[in-house]
Design an enzyme around this catalytic site. Structure first.
Site, mmCIF file in Angstrom:
data_model
loop_
_atom_site.group_PDB
_atom_site.id
_atom_site.type_symbol
_atom_site.label_atom_id
_atom_site.label_comp_id
_atom_site.label_asym_id
_atom_site.label_seq_id
_atom_site.Cartn_x
_atom_site.Cartn_y
_atom_site.Cartn_z
ATOM 1 N N TYR A 101 -2.122 -0.805 10.467
ATOM 2 C CA TYR A 101 -2.177 -1.045 9.021
ATOM 3 C C TYR A 101 -0.852 -0.666 8.370
ATOM 4 O O TYR A 101 -0.309 -1.412 7.542
ATOM 5 C CB TYR A 101 -3.323 -0.225 8.429
ATOM 6 C CG TYR A 101 -3.537 -0.407 6.951
ATOM 7 C CD1 TYR A 101 -4.207 -1.523 6.459
ATOM 8 C CD2 TYR A 101 -3.097 0.552 6.040
ATOM 9 C CE1 TYR A 101 -4.423 -1.685 5.102
ATOM 10 C CE2 TYR A 101 -3.306 0.396 4.682
ATOM 11 C CZ TYR A 101 -3.968 -0.726 4.213
ATOM 12 O OH TYR A 101 -4.174 -0.887 2.863
ATOM 13 N N SER A 155 0.852 -1.186 0.000
ATOM 14 C CA SER A 155 0.000 0.000 0.000
ATOM 15 C C SER A 155 0.888 1.236 0.000
ATOM 16 O O SER A 155 2.079 1.155 0.310
ATOM 17 C CB SER A 155 -0.882 -0.008 1.253
ATOM 18 O OG SER A 155 -1.465 1.249 1.502
#
Length: 254
Positions: A158, A145
Site C-alpha cells: 500500500y 495517503s
C-alpha cells in the site's frame, strides 16, 4: 470564501461511499454536474439516487479503474452525456492485507494493490488529460495517503502504491501545466471511512497504534478531506501545480 462550480462537470471515482461520496456531494452542492463512478454498482446506484432526491444534478457509471477499457468507456460516456470534463478527483483506492514484514506479503496482494491504486490513477489521468487537452484545460486531484509521505510498517505494498501516485502527479503536473491542466494530490490521514473501518477489523492492533499516533488525537472526517479537493479544483488554488497536500491531523509533520 465561497467556491462555485456552476456549469462545471466533475467526475469522482470511488464515489459510492466514504470520501468519494462526500466529495461528489460537496461538488454538487457547489453547483457542479457530477458523475459518480465506482465498481460497486449496487451501492453506487443507491448513493446517486440519494443525491438526486436532494435535487442535485448527478449521474453514475460503473467502472473498474484498473481496467483501461472501463476507463475509456467512462470518459466517453461523461463527454457524451455532458459534452466536456472540467474536474476529476481520482479517489479510488484499496487497502492491502497487513503483514508484519514485506517478505511475508503475497505477490497477488501486491499486484492487486498496485493495479488499483497506481494503475487506476494512471488509467484515469491518461484519458482525463486527453479530453481536457481538447477543451483547453481542466483540474485533476489524485488521492494518495499519509502512507505516500512516510513509511508505515506492515503495509509495504500500500505504501509503495501511494508513494508512486505522488511521483506520477508531479511529473504529469509539469508536463501539462502549459495546457492549463492543473494536477495536484492530497494525502489523507486515517479517517472515518468504510475502508478504515475494514482495516480496523482486519488488523485492530496495527490500526490502534496508527490512530493513537495522530497528534490531533482523532481520526479525520470525510468532509475535511473533501473540502481540500474542492479548494484545489477552484480558482482560489490557481497557482498550485504538482503539489502534495497532507490532511492527516499532523501525522506526517516533521
Amino acid at each position: 470564501m465561497e467556491i462555485s462550480f456552476e456549469n462545471k462537470i466533475a467526475l469522482v471515482t470511488g464515489a459510492a461511499g466514504g470520501i468519494g461520496f462526500i466529495t461528489a456531494k460537496m461538488f454538487a452542492q457547489s453547483g457542479a454536474k457530477v458523475v459518480l463512478a465506482d465498481i460497486n454498482e449496487e451501492l453506487l446506484t443507491k448513493s446517486t439516487y440519494e443525491l438526486k432526491k436532494q435535487g442535485f444534478s448527478v449521474t453514475c457509471f460503473k467502472c473498474n479503474v484498473a481496467k483501461e477499457d472501463d476507463v475509456i468507456s467512462l470518459i466517453n460516456r461523461v463527454v457524451e452525456t455532458y459534452g466536456r470534463l472540467d474536474i476529476a478527483y481520482n479517489n479510488v483506492g484499496i487497502h492491502a492485507k497487513v503483514k508484519d514484514k514485506m517478505a511475508n506479503t503475497e505477490r497477488s496482494d501486491f499486484d492487486d494493490v498496485i493495479a488499483v491504486n497506481l494503475g487506476g490513477v494512471w488509467n484515469c489521468m491518461k484519458y482525463e488529460i486527453l479530453e481536457m487537452q481538447k477543451q483547453g484545460g481542466g483540474r485533476i486531484v489524485n488521492c494518495s495517503s499519509q502512507s505516500g509521505l512516510v513509511g508505515i510498517a506492515g503495509v509495504s505494498a500500500y505504501t509503495a502504491s501511494k508513494h508512486a501516485i505522488l511521483g506520477l502527479t508531479k511529473a504529469a503536473a509539469l508536463e501539462y501545466a502549459r495546457d492549463n491542466i492543473r494536477i495536484n494530490a492530497i494525502c489523507p490521514g486515517t479517517s472515518e471511512t468504510p475502508m478504515v473501518e475494514a482495516a480496523i477489523k482486519m488488523a485492530p492492533e496495527h490500526m490502534a497504534k496508527v490512530i493513537d499516533d495522530i497528534p490531533l488525537g482523532r481520526m479525520g472526517k470525510a468532509e475535511e478531506i473533501a473540502s481540500a479537493v474542492l479548494w484545489l479544483c477552484s480558482d482560489y488554488a490557481g497557482f498550485a501545480i504538482g503539489q502534495t497536500f497532507a490532511i492527516d491531523g499532523g501525522y506526517t509533520t516533521i
